[in-house]
Design an enzyme around this catalytic site. Sequence first.
Site, PDB file in Angstrom:
ATOM      1  N   TYR A 156      12.814  -1.355  13.957  1.00 31.21           N
ATOM      2  CA  TYR A 156      12.299  -0.136  13.330  1.00 31.21           C
ATOM      3  C   TYR A 156      13.156   0.247  12.142  1.00 31.21           C
ATOM      4  CZ  TYR A 156       8.114   2.053  14.872  1.00 31.21           C
ATOM      5  OH  TYR A 156       6.800   2.341  15.033  1.00 31.21           O
ATOM      6  N   GLU A 181      12.259   3.196   9.749  1.00 23.43           N
ATOM      7  CA  GLU A 181      11.661   4.317   9.006  1.00 23.43           C
ATOM      8  C   GLU A 181      12.625   4.828   7.949  1.00 23.43           C
ATOM      9  OE1 GLU A 181      10.358   7.245  11.801  1.00 23.43           O
ATOM     10  OE2 GLU A 181       8.511   6.170  12.252  1.00 23.43           O
ATOM     11  N   ASP A 205      -5.287  -1.081 -10.278  1.00 25.57           N
ATOM     12  CA  ASP A 205      -5.227  -1.775  -8.986  1.00 25.57           C
ATOM     13  C   ASP A 205      -5.476  -3.247  -9.287  1.00 25.57           C
ATOM     14  OD1 ASP A 205      -5.741  -2.989  -6.582  1.00 25.57           O
ATOM     15  OD2 ASP A 205      -7.157  -1.465  -5.860  1.00 25.57           O
ATOM     16  N   THR A 217      -2.429  -5.800  -3.705  1.00 24.05           N
ATOM     17  CA  THR A 217      -2.175  -6.519  -2.467  1.00 24.05           C
ATOM     18  C   THR A 217      -1.196  -7.632  -2.836  1.00 24.05           C
ATOM     19  OG1 THR A 217      -3.978  -8.035  -2.922  1.00 24.05           O
ATOM     20  CG2 THR A 217      -4.499  -6.157  -1.530  1.00 24.05           C
ATOM     21  N   LYS A 256      -3.478 -12.075  -2.394  1.00 20.16           N
ATOM     22  CA  LYS A 256      -4.611 -12.731  -3.067  1.00 20.16           C
ATOM     23  C   LYS A 256      -4.059 -13.757  -4.062  1.00 20.16           C
ATOM     24  CE  LYS A 256      -7.453  -8.773  -1.875  1.00 20.16           C
ATOM     25  NZ  LYS A 256      -8.247  -7.607  -2.320  1.00 20.16           N
ATOM     26  N   ARG A 305      -0.032 -10.950   3.823  1.00 21.54           N
ATOM     27  CA  ARG A 305      -0.982  -9.842   3.825  1.00 21.54           C
ATOM     28  C   ARG A 305      -0.207  -8.537   3.721  1.00 21.54           C
ATOM     29  NH1 ARG A 305      -6.190  -9.776   4.543  1.00 21.54           N
ATOM     30  NH2 ARG A 305      -5.918 -11.997   4.243  1.00 21.54           N
TER      31      ARG A 305
HETATM   32  C1  LIG Z   1      -8.565  -6.444  -1.720  1.00 18.23           C
HETATM   33  C2  LIG Z   1      -8.484  -5.178  -2.499  1.00 18.23           C
HETATM   34  C3  LIG Z   1      -7.880  -4.025  -1.985  1.00 18.23           C
HETATM   35  C4  LIG Z   1      -7.569  -3.807  -0.542  1.00 18.23           C
HETATM   36  O1  LIG Z   1      -6.800  -4.621   0.096  1.00 18.23           O
HETATM   37  P1  LIG Z   1      -6.643  -4.651   1.690  1.00 18.23           P
HETATM   38  O2  LIG Z   1      -5.345  -5.332   1.778  1.00 18.23           O
HETATM   39  O3  LIG Z   1      -7.808  -5.402   2.196  1.00 18.23           O
HETATM   40  O4  LIG Z   1      -6.599  -3.246   2.161  1.00 18.23           O
HETATM   41  C5  LIG Z   1      -7.707  -2.936  -2.823  1.00 18.23           C
HETATM   42  N1  LIG Z   1      -8.137  -2.972  -4.082  1.00 18.23           N
HETATM   43  C6  LIG Z   1      -8.763  -4.032  -4.599  1.00 18.23           C
HETATM   44  C7  LIG Z   1      -9.223  -3.995  -6.010  1.00 18.23           C
HETATM   45  C8  LIG Z   1      -8.980  -5.170  -3.816  1.00 18.23           C
HETATM   46  O5  LIG Z   1      -9.649  -6.206  -4.327  1.00 18.23           O
END
Ligand SMILES: *Cc1c(COP(=O)(O)O)cnc(C)c1O
Length: 424
Positions: free
Chosen positions: A57, A59, A203, A229, A232, A238
């Site tokens: 943990y 925090e 994002d 994220t 990707k 993840r």
């Molecule tokens: C995949 C994605 C997310 C969210 O990701 P998670 O890890 O699935 O919560 C947020 N914004 C965009 C633009 C995405 O393509």
Amino acid sequence: MNQVRRDPPLPEADPELWRLIEGEDARQRESLRLIASENYVSRAVLQACSASLTNKYAEGYPNRRYYEGMDFIDPIETLAIDRAKALFSAEHANVQPYSGSPANLAVLLALCSPGDTTMGLALPAGGHLTHGWKVSATGIYYKSVQYGVRRDDHRIDMDEVRALARTHRPKLIWCGHSAYPRELDFAAFASIAAEVEAHLVADIAHVAGLVAGGAHASPIPHCAAVTTTTHKTLRGPRGGLILSRAEHAAAIDKAVFPGLQGGPHNHTTAAKAVAFAEAARPQFRTYARAIVDNARALAEALSARGYVLVSGGTDNHLLLVDLTNRGISGRQTSGVLNRCGIELNANSIPFDQRKPFDPSGIRIGTAALTSRGLDTAQMSEVAALLDDAIGHAAATAGAGDGGFCQAMRARVREFLQPYPAPGL
Ligand SMILES: *Cc1c(COP(=O)(O)O)cnc(C)c1O
């Protein structure tokens, strides 16, 4: 008690579960993975994910924790933060978000109050749920105005963005996408945001690897904050990451913890640190470039076979194919292709006449194939495999003949055989 002491390895401890994991390993090894949000992480990243750090943990933040025993966790998180800042040239990094969606919620919590107006790209136009779509918390607790793409060329209409911003005076403007094949003009978004005194947040969940590898322009100089994220195109575990200007650092850290989350997932933090170091290497620049080159080559090969691409092509790692002229839906296609060992997802296209659950398009990404070492020379064969499988899906009205699919799976396996899957 003896059983606990003996501590057998997973295959022995839980053979039922182990068989399922082995099945997934084999599936990932043997299928043509074209889901644009997916990738293969390195063995090093996988190893960090399964480290003992999951037991701890932590925090709080490095040197400001609510628990003892931080001898190794603090340096690990600090390493991840420093590597993220260096990789993206950012003033501040928070590496604790559990994933991309919580990272976006944290930014809203930091920069907006409930009920404030935000703007984002609409889901059917390629945006993400968390940019204010009505079923998302981001569209329930905040007033959401959504912009779209033009009907003729499927590009974001910056004139519309400016007009909406002037009318609605949002507190925050999202730019970013999950299913948009073109590069964004971050400077144009920034000038609109400045005009209406909104926070601009990019994002880059899908294109973070392209930005880190220099294949796409960075939004960092233009934005109050950037979320992503890590799993990707960036090829990490993840998870989520928030980068921001120093002036928003305290608010963002407070929003992640204690605002939204409890203890950070330290094993994931460690794996993020590994991935950031991998992405800082010169080979990653070659990788990022290759993802884009592969997407373009695949787009050309599919266009040559008569496929209609949303916006006519791609600048990034993904293509959206409009299957209307093929007489088959996206869902029927993705189902048959999956049985053929070709993994992709059905996707809405702009102004789709069909329902989101069975839309007119499919989305194809090249990040995972590029991680296996495929390059532009192999994209014509990828297009041929896709064309044969889609043709079969259309000819059988989405039924998909078992023998055909089995033969396709063998063809896919053979095609991929020279390109081992990383990490597996
Ligand atoms: C995949 C994605 C997310 C969210 O990701 P998670 O890890 O699935 O919560 C947020 N914004 C965009 C633009 C995405 O393509």
